[in-house]
Design a protein around this motif. Sequence first.
Motif, PDB file in Angstrom:
ATOM      1  N   UNK A  91     -71.622  29.401 -55.653  1.00 16.67           N
ATOM      2  CA  UNK A  91     -70.735  28.360 -55.131  1.00 16.67           C
ATOM      3  C   UNK A  91     -69.280  28.826 -55.133  1.00 16.67           C
ATOM      4  N   UNK A  92     -68.880  29.538 -56.179  1.00 15.96           N
ATOM      5  CA  UNK A  92     -67.502  30.022 -56.286  1.00 15.96           C
ATOM      6  C   UNK A  92     -67.171  31.026 -55.190  1.00 15.96           C
ATOM      7  N   UNK A  93     -68.171  31.605 -54.579  1.00 15.31           N
ATOM      8  CA  UNK A  93     -67.971  32.598 -53.513  1.00 15.31           C
ATOM      9  C   UNK A  93     -68.328  32.054 -52.140  1.00 15.31           C
ATOM     10  N   UNK A  94     -68.489  30.734 -52.057  1.00 21.18           N
ATOM     11  CA  UNK A  94     -68.759  30.100 -50.779  1.00 21.18           C
ATOM     12  C   UNK A  94     -70.152  30.325 -50.243  1.00 21.18           C
ATOM     13  N   UNK A  95     -71.105  30.651 -51.130  1.00 22.11           N
ATOM     14  CA  UNK A  95     -72.479  30.903 -50.719  1.00 22.11           C
ATOM     15  C   UNK A  95     -73.334  29.655 -50.940  1.00 22.11           C
ATOM     16  N   UNK A  96     -74.423  29.516 -50.187  1.00 19.28           N
ATOM     17  CA  UNK A  96     -75.367  28.432 -50.482  1.00 19.28           C
ATOM     18  C   UNK A  96     -75.882  28.544 -51.923  1.00 19.28           C
ATOM     19  N   UNK A  97     -76.351  27.450 -52.461  1.00 19.46           N
ATOM     20  CA  UNK A  97     -76.787  27.441 -53.863  1.00 19.46           C
ATOM     21  C   UNK A  97     -77.928  28.416 -54.124  1.00 19.46           C
ATOM     22  N   UNK A  98     -78.756  28.639 -53.106  1.00 12.87           N
ATOM     23  CA  UNK A  98     -79.930  29.493 -53.285  1.00 12.87           C
ATOM     24  C   UNK A  98     -80.036  30.495 -52.136  1.00 12.87           C
ATOM     25  N   UNK A  99     -80.550  31.686 -52.404  1.00  8.73           N
ATOM     26  CA  UNK A  99     -80.896  32.615 -51.312  1.00  8.73           C
ATOM     27  C   UNK A  99     -82.168  32.130 -50.618  1.00  8.73           C
ATOM     28  N   UNK A 100     -82.452  32.705 -49.467  1.00 10.38           N
ATOM     29  CA  UNK A 100     -83.649  32.313 -48.700  1.00 10.38           C
ATOM     30  C   UNK A 100     -84.751  33.345 -48.888  1.00 10.38           C
ATOM     31  N   UNK A 101     -85.943  32.869 -49.149  1.00 14.25           N
ATOM     32  CA  UNK A 101     -87.106  33.741 -49.275  1.00 14.25           C
ATOM     33  C   UNK A 101     -87.601  34.132 -47.887  1.00 14.25           C
ATOM     34  N   UNK A 102     -87.840  35.448 -47.691  1.00 13.39           N
ATOM     35  CA  UNK A 102     -88.329  35.979 -46.418  1.00 13.39           C
ATOM     36  C   UNK A 102     -89.573  36.807 -46.712  1.00 13.39           C
ATOM     37  N   UNK A 103     -90.719  36.339 -46.274  1.00 11.31           N
ATOM     38  CA  UNK A 103     -91.975  37.048 -46.510  1.00 11.31           C
ATOM     39  C   UNK A 103     -92.386  37.760 -45.230  1.00 11.31           C
TER      40      UNK A 103
END
Length: 267
Positions: A91-103
């Motif tokens: 959050x402090x770096x302006x990123x979404x709370x979670x990364x996205x899983x890519x299978x």
Amino acid sequence: MTVVRPADELTDDELADLYPRTGGLRVNFVTSADGAIEVDGLSAGLSSEADKRVFRLLRMACDGLLVGAGTFRTEGYRPLTLDPARRAWRSARGLPAYPRLIVVSASLDLDPAHPALAHAPIRPLIVTSAPVRGVSERSEGAPQDAQIGTVPVEAATHPLTAVADLLPLGTPTGALDLQETVTALHALGLRELLCEGGARLLGALTAADLVDELCLTLSPVLAGPGSGRMTAGAAATPVAMRMIHLIPAGDMALLRYVRREDVASDR
């Protein structure tokens, strides 16, 4: 190359600073001293608390976590949730709370009830070489049923679409177009990519000249013959790498390599 002080003397913030976001495709593996990636079928027998710290920090820093379907099933992936401290870091770096899983799955043979899919905090993405009708993510607008010798999947009725988005990026011969995969992921805002295997996916990424960084934990174990190795697939042109750091962690070594800037590339 820098030899850093031992991992148990580094705070989490200091350790995270040693693995900055670079906007490339980073690979993370743990191997035995003789190159095995598993003991009794799982990587856990090679890991340690220091390795797990890096594992958690790399997930914290990525936009998308890329994993082959075989590794996803064998290693028992769980929902890609992060603890409050790692969410605060993002959050402090302006990123979404979670990364996205890519299978990555050629066959789409995945259970939609799998916890990592069904309970993901962000809707996962499944990249496939299988032809899928009703999905138009391909940048060139090529028909989704163009692959040879396969029957197109109907996106509207496929059970996986209840829990994940399908991204069909097969070539006319039925292979997965990894260059286009990375381009498509970038277009979705997923530029910092972390790949956790398996061996065939790493082999294919290397052959496509897409690996920018390797984070490697060397475990003080001789696994012997019979265990799977870190990469697999057809022979590929070697990619020259440069070691950035070595972090001692007891008898383990935490290594970080990046592409050699002084080596010519066609990319």
